[in-house]
Write a protein that holds these residues in place. Structure first.
Motif, mmCIF file in Angstrom:
data_model
loop_
_atom_site.group_PDB
_atom_site.id
_atom_site.type_symbol
_atom_site.label_atom_id
_atom_site.label_comp_id
_atom_site.label_asym_id
_atom_site.label_seq_id
_atom_site.Cartn_x
_atom_site.Cartn_y
_atom_site.Cartn_z
ATOM 1 N N UNK A 177 0.798 -1.225 0.000
ATOM 2 C CA UNK A 177 0.000 0.000 0.000
ATOM 3 C C UNK A 177 0.827 1.269 0.000
ATOM 4 N N UNK A 178 1.860 1.309 -0.852
ATOM 5 C CA UNK A 178 2.726 2.487 -0.946
ATOM 6 C C UNK A 178 2.962 2.781 -2.419
ATOM 7 N N UNK A 179 3.795 3.791 -2.708
ATOM 8 C CA UNK A 179 4.184 4.018 -4.096
ATOM 9 C C UNK A 179 5.637 3.610 -4.293
ATOM 10 N N UNK A 180 6.030 3.460 -5.558
ATOM 11 C CA UNK A 180 7.351 2.922 -5.867
ATOM 12 C C UNK A 180 8.470 3.798 -5.320
ATOM 13 N N UNK A 181 8.293 5.115 -5.385
ATOM 14 C CA UNK A 181 9.347 6.019 -4.918
ATOM 15 C C UNK A 181 9.603 5.851 -3.424
ATOM 16 N N UNK A 182 8.530 5.699 -2.639
ATOM 17 C CA UNK A 182 8.696 5.526 -1.193
ATOM 18 C C UNK A 182 9.387 4.203 -0.884
ATOM 19 N N UNK A 183 9.051 3.171 -1.634
ATOM 20 C CA UNK A 183 9.700 1.875 -1.438
ATOM 21 C C UNK A 183 11.171 1.964 -1.797
ATOM 22 N N UNK A 184 11.494 2.613 -2.905
ATOM 23 C CA UNK A 184 12.890 2.748 -3.319
ATOM 24 C C UNK A 184 13.710 3.474 -2.259
ATOM 25 N N UNK A 185 13.140 4.528 -1.675
ATOM 26 C CA UNK A 185 13.851 5.250 -0.613
ATOM 27 C C UNK A 185 14.079 4.357 0.605
ATOM 28 N N UNK A 186 13.082 3.571 0.955
ATOM 29 C CA UNK A 186 13.214 2.681 2.114
ATOM 30 C C UNK A 186 14.275 1.617 1.863
ATOM 31 N N UNK A 187 14.280 1.028 0.659
ATOM 32 C CA UNK A 187 15.289 0.034 0.317
ATOM 33 C C UNK A 187 16.685 0.653 0.402
ATOM 34 N N UNK A 188 16.842 1.869 -0.093
ATOM 35 C CA UNK A 188 18.138 2.551 -0.036
ATOM 36 C C UNK A 188 18.574 2.799 1.401
ATOM 37 N N UNK A 189 17.628 3.191 2.266
ATOM 38 C CA UNK A 189 17.958 3.426 3.670
ATOM 39 C C UNK A 189 18.426 2.140 4.344
ATOM 40 N N UNK A 190 17.735 1.041 4.091
ATOM 41 C CA UNK A 190 18.131 -0.231 4.695
ATOM 42 C C UNK A 190 19.515 -0.649 4.192
#
Length: 228
Positions: A177-190
């Motif tokens: 339930x998110x958008x691709x940009x938010x997921x990409x940022x989260x993956x980068x942070x991890x």
């Protein structure tokens, strides 16, 4: 196929399974939402997605299927039109079982009935946890939870665990339930925090604990489930 694991020819004597095989091309639809079909399917090879398309055209990804998994049983039970669509992400092969054959197996083979019932219970518990995640966790926390579940499905949540054929950021977004940009940022942070290493269609779990930091009791239950 796990549903039939341990069963012998004698256990299935007298049953006409009515199986046929279907080969699929990438992005070919097996059945669509609101489809009136009611057969049961088993995944033999390839990758499938269960999705829902909203009236606005948004894609919500509900699940990816393991090899050997069955799907479509809800419509087989109640005859109601499909609630989700299932599409092939890659070339795939499935077995098709007619509704009547599945219902006969369910009603007359206790092992089959118990396994199907336990699978349905497991799905209800997972949906309950997903609902809690959607209402209580941030996008970054939901990405962490998703990666833990994916690692568990690929052999276990341990340091060095590798998720091959990993979903795209768009697929993850559609699942949580998110958008691709938010997921990409989260993956980068991890990745920057050393929790994971991410490359094309491959994710390595480097530090599982980092994925669960500050997630509270809800995520603690999820992490315990993922490690089992």
């Amino acid at each position: 196929m796990p549903l039939f694991s341990g069963l012998t020819e004698a256990d299935l004597e007298g049953f006409d399974l009515g199986l046929s095989e279907l080969s699929l091309q990438p992005w070919q639809t097996i059945f669509d939402q609101d489809d009136a079909s009611n057969d049961l399917y088993f995944l033999l090879s390839g990758a499938l997605l269960a999705v829902l398309w909203t009236s606005e055209g948004r894609e919500i990804v509900f699940s990816r299927f393991r090899i050997g998994a069955y799907f479509g049983e809800l419509a087989a039970f109640d005859g109601v039109p499909r609630s989700l669509a299932v599409v092939a992400k890659t070339e795939a092969r499935v077995l098709v079982m007619k509704r009547q054959s599945f219902l006969k197996l369910f009603n007359e083979v206790p092992v089959i009935r118990e396994r199907v019932a336990l699978e349905l219970v497991s799905r209800i518990r997972i949906l309950t946890l997903r609902n809690l995640e959607m209402t209580t966790l941030t996008v970054e926390q939901r990405v962490g939870a998703y990666l833990l579940r994916l690692a568990a499905e690929h052999g276990g949540v341990t340091r060095g665990a590798v998720i091959e054929n990993a979903p795209t950021h768009a697929e993850i977004a559609g699942s949580i339930g998110a958008n691709r940009e938010m997921v990409s940022r989260s993956i980068s942070k991890f990745a920057k925090r050393g929790a994971i290493k991410s490359s094309r269609q491959r994710i390595e779990i480097c530090d599982p604990e980092t994925l669960t930091e500050e997630l509270g009791d809800v995520m603690s239950k999820e992490y315990d489930l993922a490690k089992t």
